[in-house]
Design a protein around this motif. Structure first.
Motif, short mmCIF file in Angstrom:
data_model
loop_
_atom_site.label_atom_id
_atom_site.label_comp_id
_atom_site.label_asym_id
_atom_site.label_seq_id
_atom_site.Cartn_x
_atom_site.Cartn_y
_atom_site.Cartn_z
N SER A 88 104.49 42.39 73.04
CA SER A 88 103.88 42.57 71.72
C SER A 88 102.96 41.43 71.34
N SER A 89 102.84 40.43 72.23
CA SER A 89 102.04 39.25 71.90
C SER A 89 100.72 39.21 72.65
N THR A 90 100.42 40.25 73.44
CA THR A 90 99.14 40.30 74.15
C THR A 90 98.50 41.66 73.92
N GLY A 91 97.18 41.69 74.03
CA GLY A 91 96.47 42.96 73.87
C GLY A 91 95.13 42.74 73.20
N THR A 92 94.52 43.84 72.79
CA THR A 92 93.22 43.81 72.12
C THR A 92 93.31 44.60 70.82
N LEU A 93 92.90 43.98 69.74
CA LEU A 93 92.85 44.64 68.44
C LEU A 93 91.43 45.12 68.19
N THR A 94 91.24 46.44 68.14
CA THR A 94 89.91 47.00 67.88
C THR A 94 89.73 47.10 66.37
N GLN A 156 95.82 54.94 54.89
CA GLN A 156 96.63 53.96 54.18
C GLN A 156 95.87 52.64 54.26
N TYR A 157 95.90 51.87 53.19
CA TYR A 157 95.09 50.66 53.18
C TYR A 157 95.67 49.61 52.25
N ILE A 158 95.25 48.38 52.49
CA ILE A 158 95.61 47.27 51.61
C ILE A 158 94.32 46.67 51.07
N GLU A 159 94.35 46.20 49.84
CA GLU A 159 93.20 45.54 49.24
C GLU A 159 93.31 44.05 49.50
N THR A 260 84.56 47.09 34.72
CA THR A 260 84.60 48.21 35.66
C THR A 260 83.59 48.06 36.79
N PHE A 261 82.73 47.05 36.70
CA PHE A 261 81.68 46.85 37.68
C PHE A 261 82.21 45.97 38.81
N HIS A 262 83.22 46.47 39.52
CA HIS A 262 83.85 45.74 40.60
C HIS A 262 83.96 46.62 41.84
N THR A 263 84.13 46.00 42.98
CA THR A 263 84.38 46.71 44.24
C THR A 263 85.43 45.93 45.02
N SER A 264 86.10 46.61 45.94
CA SER A 264 87.16 45.95 46.71
C SER A 264 86.90 46.08 48.20
N ILE A 265 87.25 45.02 48.93
CA ILE A 265 87.28 45.07 50.39
C ILE A 265 88.71 45.37 50.81
N CYS A 266 88.86 46.35 51.69
CA CYS A 266 90.19 46.81 52.10
C CYS A 266 90.30 46.87 53.62
N ILE A 267 91.53 46.81 54.11
CA ILE A 267 91.79 47.05 55.54
C ILE A 267 92.52 48.39 55.62
N ALA A 268 91.94 49.34 56.35
CA ALA A 268 92.48 50.69 56.39
C ALA A 268 92.93 51.08 57.80
N SER A 269 93.91 51.98 57.83
CA SER A 269 94.33 52.61 59.07
C SER A 269 94.61 54.08 58.76
N ARG A 270 94.74 54.89 59.79
CA ARG A 270 95.07 56.30 59.57
C ARG A 270 96.54 56.43 59.22
N LYS A 271 96.85 57.39 58.37
CA LYS A 271 98.25 57.65 58.04
C LYS A 271 98.99 58.13 59.29
N GLN A 277 102.45 46.02 67.41
CA GLN A 277 103.13 45.02 66.61
C GLN A 277 102.13 44.00 66.05
N TYR A 278 101.14 43.62 66.86
CA TYR A 278 100.17 42.64 66.36
C TYR A 278 99.24 43.23 65.32
N ALA A 279 98.96 44.55 65.39
CA ALA A 279 98.16 45.19 64.34
C ALA A 279 98.94 45.22 63.02
N LYS A 280 100.24 45.51 63.12
CA LYS A 280 101.09 45.49 61.93
C LYS A 280 101.15 44.09 61.33
N GLU A 281 101.24 43.11 62.20
CA GLU A 281 101.31 41.72 61.72
C GLU A 281 99.99 41.30 61.08
N PHE A 282 98.88 41.79 61.63
CA PHE A 282 97.57 41.51 61.05
C PHE A 282 97.52 42.02 59.61
#
Length: 288
Positions: A88-94, A156-159, A260-271, A277-282
């Motif tokens: 779970s500690s090696t790989g490539t995160l696209t 699903q995403y986090i802000e 109301t004049f705001h925007t957010s940067i989010c990290i998204a993944s498919r539901k 494991q490293y993507a989850k940790e990211f």
């Protein structure tokens, strides 16, 4: 239909020429021609319009090109994911990234991730939010760093950053504003330049105060808005982080006073997608 046939088909399409494709694949031309002929016979459709110099994809060929690209990319990603089960500690995160997210990603949190997963490498795909969402839905990306607004029904995403818009223009255009902030009332009298995807947000903000919106130029990229502003063509309305990633020397920058004049940067993944494991940790590191 085999993976080898699909791989050969893609190479022929990319080269546009059978001899060039054979050379790139390091095989003789006759076996390559046989594989293509077998593929067309199996699918009972013509994949290329042929002439003496160039091979052009037919409509069916264009459809197969898109699907074959997705299939081979999915296999590549699957291989990487399965290798991740061994460690779970090696790989490539696209990772897909919009151009203006550098300040939100390249901070101390990315260093924390690197310290925890020193053997995880990154493969970055850049584009606008809609392009990255398309790649995410096609399973070409693990995660996508995108900007609101976007359709989130299958995501699903986090802000990770909520930020205001700023008005940017040559000092002469913003000379009436004596502070570091500017109101919508002041902006309503100026020629405005903005990225098309922010149009609804901008119109709603002005309408909420019964103010006119004097749009001078709509475009496809916030960086274009800044270039036009630098030329003195109007006042660009852009998210604050874009200003931090582009040189705005000799331009006047004013934060827009409107909640109301705001925007957010989010990290998204498919539901319900599989995440290493490293993507989850990211995601976990950037959600804290």
């Amino acid at each position: 239909m085999t993976l080898k046939q699909l791989s050969y088909f893609l190479e022929i399409a990319n080269c546009g020429n059978m001899s060039k494709a054979a050379k790139k694949l390091n095989i003789a031309q006759p076996p390559l021609s046989i594989q293509l002929k077998a593929l067309e016979e199996e699918l009972q459709t013509k994949l290329f319009d042929r002439n003496t110099r160039y091979m052009q994809l037919t409509e069916a060929g264009t459809y197969l090109y898109d699907r074959a690209s997705q299939v081979l990319e999915l296999i590549r990603c699957t291989e990487n994911d399965l290798k991740g089960f061994q460690s779970s500690s090696t790989g490539t995160l696209t990772l897909g990234m919009i151009s203006s997210c550098g300040c939100a990603i390249l901070d101390h949190k990315i260093q924390l991730f690197r310290q925890k997963f020193p053997n995880v490498h990154f493969e970055i795909s850049e584009g606008n939010t809609f392009e990255l969402l398309d790649k995410l839905r096609k399973r070409e990306l693990d995660l996508a760093v995108i900007r609101t607004p976007f359709d989130s029904k299958d995501l699903q995403y986090i802000e990770i950053l909520n930020e205001p818009f700023c008005a940017v223009g040559i000092p002469a255009l913003l000379s009436e504003c004596k502070t570091d902030c500017i109101s919508l009332t002041q902006l309503s009298a100026l020629p405005l330049i903005y990225y098309k995807r922010f149009e609804n947000l901008i119109q709603v903000a002005f309408l909420s105060q019964n103010l006119p919106n004097s749009c001078y130029c709509k475009n496809e990229d916030a960086r274009t808005s800044l270039m036009w502003a630098r030329a003195g063509m109007g006042v660009a309305l852009v998210p604050r982080s874009i200003i931090q990633s582009i040189n705005v020397e000799n331009l006047s920058v004013k934060e827009i006073l409107e909640p109301t004049f705001h925007t957010s940067i989010c990290i998204a993944s498919r539901k319900e997608q599989y995440l290493s494991q490293y993507a989850k940790e990211f995601l976990q590191i950037f959600s804290e």
